[in-house]
Scaffold this motif. Structure first.
Motif, PDB file in Angstrom:
ATOM      1  N   GLU A   8       0.427   7.369  -6.020  1.00 40.31           N
ATOM      2  CA  GLU A   8       0.314   8.831  -6.285  1.00 40.31           C
ATOM      3  C   GLU A   8      -0.348   9.360  -4.904  1.00 40.31           C
ATOM      4  O   GLU A   8      -1.042   8.837  -4.277  1.00 40.31           O
ATOM      5  CB  GLU A   8      -0.566   9.097  -7.615  1.00 40.31           C
ATOM      6  N   ASN A   9      -0.186  10.561  -4.677  1.00 41.81           N
ATOM      7  CA  ASN A   9      -0.781  11.283  -3.312  1.00 41.81           C
ATOM      8  C   ASN A   9      -2.393  11.755  -3.922  1.00 41.81           C
ATOM      9  O   ASN A   9      -2.492  12.810  -4.082  1.00 41.81           O
ATOM     10  CB  ASN A   9       0.107  12.352  -2.974  1.00 41.81           C
ATOM     11  N   THR A  10      -3.132  10.822  -3.957  1.00 44.07           N
ATOM     12  CA  THR A  10      -4.596  10.898  -4.399  1.00 44.07           C
ATOM     13  C   THR A  10      -5.615  10.492  -3.293  1.00 44.07           C
ATOM     14  O   THR A  10      -4.993   9.959  -2.198  1.00 44.07           O
ATOM     15  CB  THR A  10      -4.891  10.335  -5.598  1.00 44.07           C
ATOM     16  N   ILE A  11      -6.963  10.718  -3.556  1.00 42.71           N
ATOM     17  CA  ILE A  11      -7.714  10.060  -2.472  1.00 42.71           C
ATOM     18  C   ILE A  11      -7.338   8.468  -2.616  1.00 42.71           C
ATOM     19  O   ILE A  11      -7.992   7.980  -1.443  1.00 42.71           O
ATOM     20  CB  ILE A  11      -9.330  10.830  -3.019  1.00 42.71           C
ATOM     21  N   TYR A  12      -7.269   7.927  -3.525  1.00 44.74           N
ATOM     22  CA  TYR A  12      -7.057   6.372  -3.369  1.00 44.74           C
ATOM     23  C   TYR A  12      -6.041   5.927  -2.412  1.00 44.74           C
ATOM     24  O   TYR A  12      -6.279   4.626  -1.875  1.00 44.74           O
ATOM     25  CB  TYR A  12      -6.575   5.925  -4.908  1.00 44.74           C
ATOM     26  N   LYS A 118       2.663   8.160 -14.854  1.00 41.35           N
ATOM     27  CA  LYS A 118       2.316   8.655 -13.271  1.00 41.35           C
ATOM     28  C   LYS A 118       3.645   8.859 -12.662  1.00 41.35           C
ATOM     29  O   LYS A 118       4.673   8.133 -12.986  1.00 41.35           O
ATOM     30  CB  LYS A 118       1.591   7.476 -12.900  1.00 41.35           C
ATOM     31  N   GLU A 121       4.554   9.419  -5.710  1.00 43.06           N
ATOM     32  CA  GLU A 121       4.713  10.530  -4.708  1.00 43.06           C
ATOM     33  C   GLU A 121       4.820  10.021  -3.127  1.00 43.06           C
ATOM     34  O   GLU A 121       5.106  10.728  -2.216  1.00 43.06           O
ATOM     35  CB  GLU A 121       3.570  11.543  -4.732  1.00 43.06           C
ATOM     36  N   HIS A 143      -6.525  -0.027  -5.274  1.00 38.93           N
ATOM     37  CA  HIS A 143      -6.384   1.491  -5.447  1.00 38.93           C
ATOM     38  C   HIS A 143      -5.372   2.043  -6.126  1.00 38.93           C
ATOM     39  O   HIS A 143      -4.534   2.959  -5.568  1.00 38.93           O
ATOM     40  CB  HIS A 143      -6.361   1.622  -3.946  1.00 38.93           C
TER      41      HIS A 143
END
Length: 154
Positions: A8-12, A118, A121, A143
């Motif tokens: 996913e397009n996250t900070i991870y 989920k 992305e 992550h």
């Protein structure tokens, strides 16, 4: 060796890429590609070549059977007779069942589809040595990668 992963397009995602760079993977060997997710709604009616596994007529057929039995039973005392009232009951039951199924697919299951799961992305492709593959895979899983695949290049 190449490793493919979806995240996913996250900070991870950013943390995973920076961790890989700290562990010795060059920036040139890390390739992240954002995906275009589906924006239009899924089609409700199936075609010959595509089916989503849900049936719109299952409840309609059950209700058609029940209503035709009731209609035929009551039809012995009505003007048109049991056969006509059985057919009328079957038609009414089928229509009610299809309307119920359309309502559940359009309203109730649409809300569930939006909340569920989920969504991938970004695809991350990492070129590394085979000795680093286990380390890279562990970093991706730690992550919150959605999926990871290894491909050996020969």
């Amino acid at each position: 060796m190449q490793l493919f992963s979806t995240l996913e397009n996250t900070i991870y995602l950013e943390m995973a890429i920076s961790m890989l760079e700290k562990k010795g993977i060059k920036k040139e060997n890390i390739y992240a590609v954002p995906l275009d997710n589906r924006k239009e709604e899924r089609k409700l009616f199936d075609t010959l070549h595509r089916s989503d596994g849900t049936s719109l007529i299952d409840i309609g057929l059950a209700l058609a059977t029940a209503f035709s039995v009731v209609g035929a039973s009551i039809g012995f005392e009505l003007a048109l007779g049991p056969i006509y009232w059985g057919l009328i009951g079957a038609f009414i039951g089928f229509v009610i069942g299809v309307i119920i199924r359309l309502f559940t697919e359009r309203v109730i299951k649409k809300k569930k589809r939006l909340l569920k799961g989920k969504h991938s992305e970004v695809i991350v492709i990492i070129e590394c040595e085979e000795t680093q593959a286990e380390l890279v895979e562990n970093i991706l899983w730690n992550h919150f990668a959605i999926g990871v695949a290894k491909v050996t290049s020969k």
